[in-house]
Design an enzyme around this catalytic site. Structure first.
Site: not given
Ligand code: GLY
Ligand code: MN
Ligand code: MN
Length: 467
Positions: A64, A268, A285, A296, A376, A380, A387, A410, A414, A434, A436
């Site tokens: 619940d 991710h 990130d 972001d 990638h 965005h 996004h 970004e 890798y 990365r 960003e």
């Protein structure tokens, strides 16, 4: 000083330095602005349209217990109503658009357990709407509205009750419609119209987004300062999420990605349960949601506090690519100009290091070698959703940047040595970088909303491990 005062002072010291750097809280979106958003949408509708904005149901976490509720971004954008079981409608009555919000009714028992509700009266009094009705009246009232319209503008698949009512009305009214021309004949998704509005941010929205980015920047700085060999990814996550809450955000805009060593090569990665080891680079990130607006930010830094030569080589290429991409965030440029600029700098850098043994043109080709290490897009739209909405290729043509749009920039590289599909250069094995930032398009050029977050090698090295 007592022990309690002393320990309170210590805790407050760390958080309050960040709070001070973030600065005062900006104003929330005013009812006048909500009304103007509504009018801009209504001006695109036809007189016999019925607009319905829905919000998702609460979802169960276990038994619940519910997940914290977050309404649909369209509901938040058009009227700012945050509670569940809400439906916003608008129909045209003799030339005037009339809005009605269905809300949870006052219920003393529910309120004792779960919190106060504005109810119907509170909604009309304080929210930018003409009428409010109890959600219990949705079936009857919405059916009455549906009978009178010829087009329904609703995003299906969000609220199953509304979907059922609309479906029912479309099917059941065919006799009436034949006789009197009444009842809905088509369903249209209003998202495209709303998305176009949401894509261009107002001054008030920009203030909220800048604040969101300032908080996220401080969270990264605190995480940098607390990074030492042996620290857990989850501990840095605790610092980041703690600061988000301390700065009065509703929390993260998306699950934090906190990956050290090879985990940084998983785009991710959100498990965040590994220990950060000496010699690794950690990639974080993380962004927050402040009054409905996301930030972001990604930064990558050495766990030891000092980049090795190999790490610095790759870091500098990514940083150069990011700066070149940010420089393309200008009014009139195509939305993919930053991506093209970033890819070019990344490819040139990797060719120079001997990682790519192709010509620049080959490396950048659709099956060129850059794809192995950069897989990638470079950004965005950013706004109420991380996004965010907005078509990138309207009418099959690339969108051109306009003032008030916000895009992330970004790029990354890798080198996952664990990957069976590539042969990873040993010198860079399991290195993931990365960088960003959140960039506002202005007539004077790119405005980096997340600019408080350090990113040069020297600035990062001067912070890591200093807490
Ligand atoms: N934080 C997810 C992304 O950068 O797209
Ligand atoms: Mn992003
Ligand atoms: Mn991100």
């Amino acid at each position: 000083m007592t022990i309690t005062e002393y320990s309170l002072g210590l805790q407050r010291g760390m958080w309050d330095v960040s709070l001070e750097a973030v600065g005062p809280e900006p104003a929330k979106i005013s009812n006048e602005e909500f009304a103007s958003r509504q009018q801009r949408l209504f001006s695109q509708l036809r007189p016999n349209d019925l607009l319905i904005i829905t919000a998702p149901d609460e979802s169960t976490r276990s038994n619940d217990v519910h997940y914290p509720y977050r309404s649909s971004s369209d509901m938040l954008y058009l009227c700012g109503w945050e509670d569940p079981e809400a439906v916003f409608t608008a129909f045209n009555d003799d030339g005037k658009w009339v809005t009605t919000l269905f809300v949870q009714p006052k219920d003393i028992l529910q309120e004792i357990w779960e919190g106060r509700r504005p109810g119907v009266e509170g909604a009309v009094k304080n929210w930018p709407i003409d009428n409010a009705l109890s959600h219990d009246e949705l079936n009857d009232s919405l059916s009455n509205m549906l009978v009178k319209c010829s087009r329904v503008l609703v995003k299906l698949g969000v609220d199953s009750t509304v979907d059922g009512l609309v479906d029912n009305e479309i099917k059941s009214n065919s006799r009436e419609r034949q006789k009197f021309g009444l009842g809905p004949v088509s369903i249209i998704d209003p998202s495209r119209m709303i998305n176009e509005l949401r894509l261009r941010k107002s001054e008030a929205e920009i203030r909220l987004m800048r604040h969101s980015a300032k908080i996220a920047a401080q969270a990264h700085i605190q995480a940098m300062a607390h990074t030492k060999p042996g620290v857990g990814e989850w501990q840095l996550e605790g610092i980041i999420e703690g600061l988000f809450k301390y700065c009065k955000t509703s929390g993260t805009a998306y699950p934090c990605i906190i990956g050290s060593g090879e985990n940084a090569t998983i785009l991710h990665y959100t498990v965040n349960d590994d220990t950060c080891d000496d010699g690794e680079v950690i990639l974080i990130d993380a962004g927050c949601e402040y009054n409905g607006y996301a930030s972001d930010i990604t930064r990558s830094w050495p766990v030891s506090g000092k980049f090795s030569d190999a790490q610095a080589e790759i870091y500098q290429i990514v940083l150069d690519a990011q700066l070149a991409a940010i420089d393309e965030c200008r009014v009139g440029n195509s939305y993919d100009a930053p991506h093209k600029a970033a890819r070019r700098v990344l490819a040139e850098g990797l060719i120079k290091l001997g990682v790519i043994e192709q010509s620049l043109e080959e490396a950048l080709g659709s099956d060129g070698e850059l794809n192995k290490w950069y897989m990638h897009n470079t950004g965005h739209w950013l706004g109420m959703d991380v996004h965010d909405v907005g078509v990138y290729m309207p009418d099959n043509e690339p969108r051109l940047f306009e003032e008030g749009m916000v895009i992330t920039v970004e790029p990354g590289l890798y080198f996952g040595a664990w990957r069976p599909d590539v042969e990873c250069p040993e010198r860079y094995a399991n290195l993931g970088i990365r960088i960003e930032d959140d960039v506002l398009i202005t007539k004077d050029g790119p405005d980096v909303l997340s600019g408080d977050c350090p990113k040069t090698i020297a600035n990062i090295e001067s912070i890591v491990g200093t807490a």
